[in-house]
Scaffold this motif. Structure first.
Motif, PDB file in Angstrom:
ATOM      1  N   CYS A 210     -49.801  40.490   2.145  1.00 37.77           N
ATOM      2  CA  CYS A 210     -50.597  40.978   3.271  1.00 37.77           C
ATOM      3  C   CYS A 210     -50.431  39.984   4.416  1.00 37.77           C
ATOM      4  O   CYS A 210     -50.621  38.782   4.218  1.00 37.77           O
ATOM      5  CB  CYS A 210     -52.068  41.083   2.873  1.00 37.77           C
ATOM      6  SG  CYS A 210     -53.182  41.439   4.264  1.00 37.77           S
ATOM      7  N   PRO A 211     -50.093  40.449   5.627  1.00 44.43           N
ATOM      8  CA  PRO A 211     -49.925  39.518   6.746  1.00 44.43           C
ATOM      9  C   PRO A 211     -51.235  38.880   7.204  1.00 44.43           C
ATOM     10  O   PRO A 211     -51.219  37.864   7.888  1.00 44.43           O
ATOM     11  CB  PRO A 211     -49.330  40.390   7.853  1.00 44.43           C
ATOM     12  CG  PRO A 211     -49.606  41.793   7.465  1.00 44.43           C
ATOM     13  CD  PRO A 211     -49.776  41.827   5.981  1.00 44.43           C
ATOM     14  N   LYS A 212     -52.362  39.439   6.804  1.00 44.38           N
ATOM     15  CA  LYS A 212     -53.650  38.889   7.227  1.00 44.38           C
ATOM     16  C   LYS A 212     -54.161  37.830   6.256  1.00 44.38           C
ATOM     17  O   LYS A 212     -54.545  36.744   6.657  1.00 44.38           O
ATOM     18  CB  LYS A 212     -54.671  40.007   7.367  1.00 44.38           C
ATOM     19  CG  LYS A 212     -56.008  39.516   7.845  1.00 44.38           C
ATOM     20  CD  LYS A 212     -56.969  40.637   8.059  1.00 44.38           C
ATOM     21  CE  LYS A 212     -58.315  40.057   8.468  1.00 44.38           C
ATOM     22  NZ  LYS A 212     -59.350  41.042   8.472  1.00 44.38           N
TER      23      LYS A 212
ATOM     24  N   HIS B   3     -41.769  45.332   5.227  1.00 40.87           N
ATOM     25  CA  HIS B   3     -42.413  44.515   6.251  1.00 40.87           C
ATOM     26  C   HIS B   3     -43.672  45.247   6.693  1.00 40.87           C
ATOM     27  O   HIS B   3     -43.637  46.441   6.986  1.00 40.87           O
ATOM     28  CB  HIS B   3     -41.478  44.288   7.442  1.00 40.87           C
ATOM     29  CG  HIS B   3     -42.072  43.404   8.477  1.00 40.87           C
ATOM     30  ND1 HIS B   3     -42.678  43.896   9.602  1.00 40.87           N
ATOM     31  CD2 HIS B   3     -42.189  42.055   8.552  1.00 40.87           C
ATOM     32  CE1 HIS B   3     -43.126  42.898  10.335  1.00 40.87           C
ATOM     33  NE2 HIS B   3     -42.852  41.768   9.711  1.00 40.87           N
ATOM     34  N   LEU B   4     -44.796  44.544   6.747  1.00 46.54           N
ATOM     35  CA  LEU B   4     -46.085  45.133   7.103  1.00 46.54           C
ATOM     36  C   LEU B   4     -46.668  44.466   8.334  1.00 46.54           C
ATOM     37  O   LEU B   4     -46.477  43.266   8.546  1.00 46.54           O
ATOM     38  CB  LEU B   4     -47.087  44.954   5.949  1.00 46.54           C
ATOM     39  CG  LEU B   4     -46.681  45.506   4.587  1.00 46.54           C
ATOM     40  CD1 LEU B   4     -47.637  45.022   3.516  1.00 46.54           C
ATOM     41  CD2 LEU B   4     -46.638  47.016   4.617  1.00 46.54           C
ATOM     42  N   ILE B   5     -47.379  45.262   9.142  1.00 46.62           N
ATOM     43  CA  ILE B   5     -48.142  44.698  10.254  1.00 46.62           C
ATOM     44  C   ILE B   5     -49.582  45.188  10.137  1.00 46.62           C
ATOM     45  O   ILE B   5     -49.845  46.274   9.636  1.00 46.62           O
ATOM     46  CB  ILE B   5     -47.568  45.084  11.637  1.00 46.62           C
ATOM     47  CG1 ILE B   5     -47.552  46.600  11.830  1.00 46.62           C
ATOM     48  CG2 ILE B   5     -46.191  44.476  11.843  1.00 46.62           C
ATOM     49  CD1 ILE B   5     -47.250  47.027  13.250  1.00 46.62           C
ATOM     50  N   VAL B   6     -50.526  44.384  10.589  1.00 46.88           N
ATOM     51  CA  VAL B   6     -51.937  44.754  10.585  1.00 46.88           C
ATOM     52  C   VAL B   6     -52.168  45.707  11.753  1.00 46.88           C
ATOM     53  O   VAL B   6     -51.826  45.395  12.893  1.00 46.88           O
ATOM     54  CB  VAL B   6     -52.848  43.510  10.727  1.00 46.88           C
ATOM     55  CG1 VAL B   6     -54.310  43.923  10.763  1.00 46.88           C
ATOM     56  CG2 VAL B   6     -52.585  42.520   9.609  1.00 46.88           C
TER      57      VAL B   6
ATOM     58  N   ALA C 108     -57.683  45.315   5.081  1.00 47.46           N
ATOM     59  CA  ALA C 108     -57.005  45.557   6.357  1.00 47.46           C
ATOM     60  C   ALA C 108     -56.063  46.746   6.201  1.00 47.46           C
ATOM     61  O   ALA C 108     -55.462  46.949   5.151  1.00 47.46           O
ATOM     62  CB  ALA C 108     -56.210  44.331   6.773  1.00 47.46           C
ATOM     63  N   GLU C 109     -55.978  47.553   7.257  1.00 44.79           N
ATOM     64  CA  GLU C 109     -55.019  48.646   7.259  1.00 44.79           C
ATOM     65  C   GLU C 109     -53.686  48.090   7.733  1.00 44.79           C
ATOM     66  O   GLU C 109     -53.612  47.414   8.767  1.00 44.79           O
ATOM     67  CB  GLU C 109     -55.486  49.776   8.173  1.00 44.79           C
ATOM     68  CG  GLU C 109     -56.655  50.535   7.610  1.00 44.79           C
ATOM     69  CD  GLU C 109     -57.036  51.729   8.471  1.00 44.79           C
ATOM     70  OE1 GLU C 109     -56.543  51.844   9.612  1.00 44.79           O
ATOM     71  OE2 GLU C 109     -57.825  52.550   8.002  1.00 44.79           O
ATOM     72  N   LEU C 110     -52.635  48.394   6.980  1.00 47.21           N
ATOM     73  CA  LEU C 110     -51.313  47.844   7.252  1.00 47.21           C
ATOM     74  C   LEU C 110     -50.316  48.970   7.427  1.00 47.21           C
ATOM     75  O   LEU C 110     -50.341  49.954   6.685  1.00 47.21           O
ATOM     76  CB  LEU C 110     -50.879  46.939   6.090  1.00 47.21           C
ATOM     77  CG  LEU C 110     -51.897  45.897   5.631  1.00 47.21           C
ATOM     78  CD1 LEU C 110     -51.460  45.286   4.308  1.00 47.21           C
ATOM     79  CD2 LEU C 110     -52.068  44.834   6.689  1.00 47.21           C
ATOM     80  N   GLU C 111     -49.435  48.820   8.393  1.00 43.53           N
ATOM     81  CA  GLU C 111     -48.381  49.806   8.606  1.00 43.53           C
ATOM     82  C   GLU C 111     -47.072  49.254   8.088  1.00 43.53           C
ATOM     83  O   GLU C 111     -46.715  48.105   8.355  1.00 43.53           O
ATOM     84  CB  GLU C 111     -48.248  50.145  10.078  1.00 43.53           C
ATOM     85  CG  GLU C 111     -47.168  51.179  10.335  1.00 43.53           C
ATOM     86  CD  GLU C 111     -47.037  51.556  11.795  1.00 43.53           C
ATOM     87  OE1 GLU C 111     -46.130  52.349  12.099  1.00 43.53           O
ATOM     88  OE2 GLU C 111     -47.815  51.058  12.625  1.00 43.53           O
TER      89      GLU C 111
END
Length: 88
Positions: free
Chosen positions: A4-6, A42-45, A31-34
């Motif tokens: 998780c990036p967060k 690869h995920l972004i918040v 957190a919602e991740l795309e």
């Protein structure tokens, strides 16, 4: 393993089971991740509930301050009008 990036929690996501643009949630911080890339994943918040709540609180307090200032201006105008009436 994808993190998780967060919060850096390891997420059990398979490259072959997710699609680009898919939304997933972190099991630890919610957190919602795309998914922006699938090989490797690869995920972004895209949302953060705590930040949204903080933003709402800040907006409310700003609005409240503006209203208070307007009320003070109205009171000042009324006092000036009363003084003008007394002088006449």
């Amino acid at each position: 393993m994808t993190r998780c990036p967060k919060c850096e929690t390891e997420l059990d996501l398979d490259e072959d089971e997710v699609e680009e643009g898919e939304i997933v949630s972190c099991t630890e911080c919610d957190a919602e991740l795309e998914v922006t890339q699938t090989h490797p994943i690869h995920l972004i918040v895209i949302s953060d509930d705590e930040d949204e709540d903080d933003d709402d609180d800040e907006a409310d307090s700003v609005v409240g301050k503006e209203v208070e200032e307007d009320d003070e201006d109205d009171e000042d105008e009324e006092l000036e009008d009363e003084k003008d009436d007394d002088e006449e």
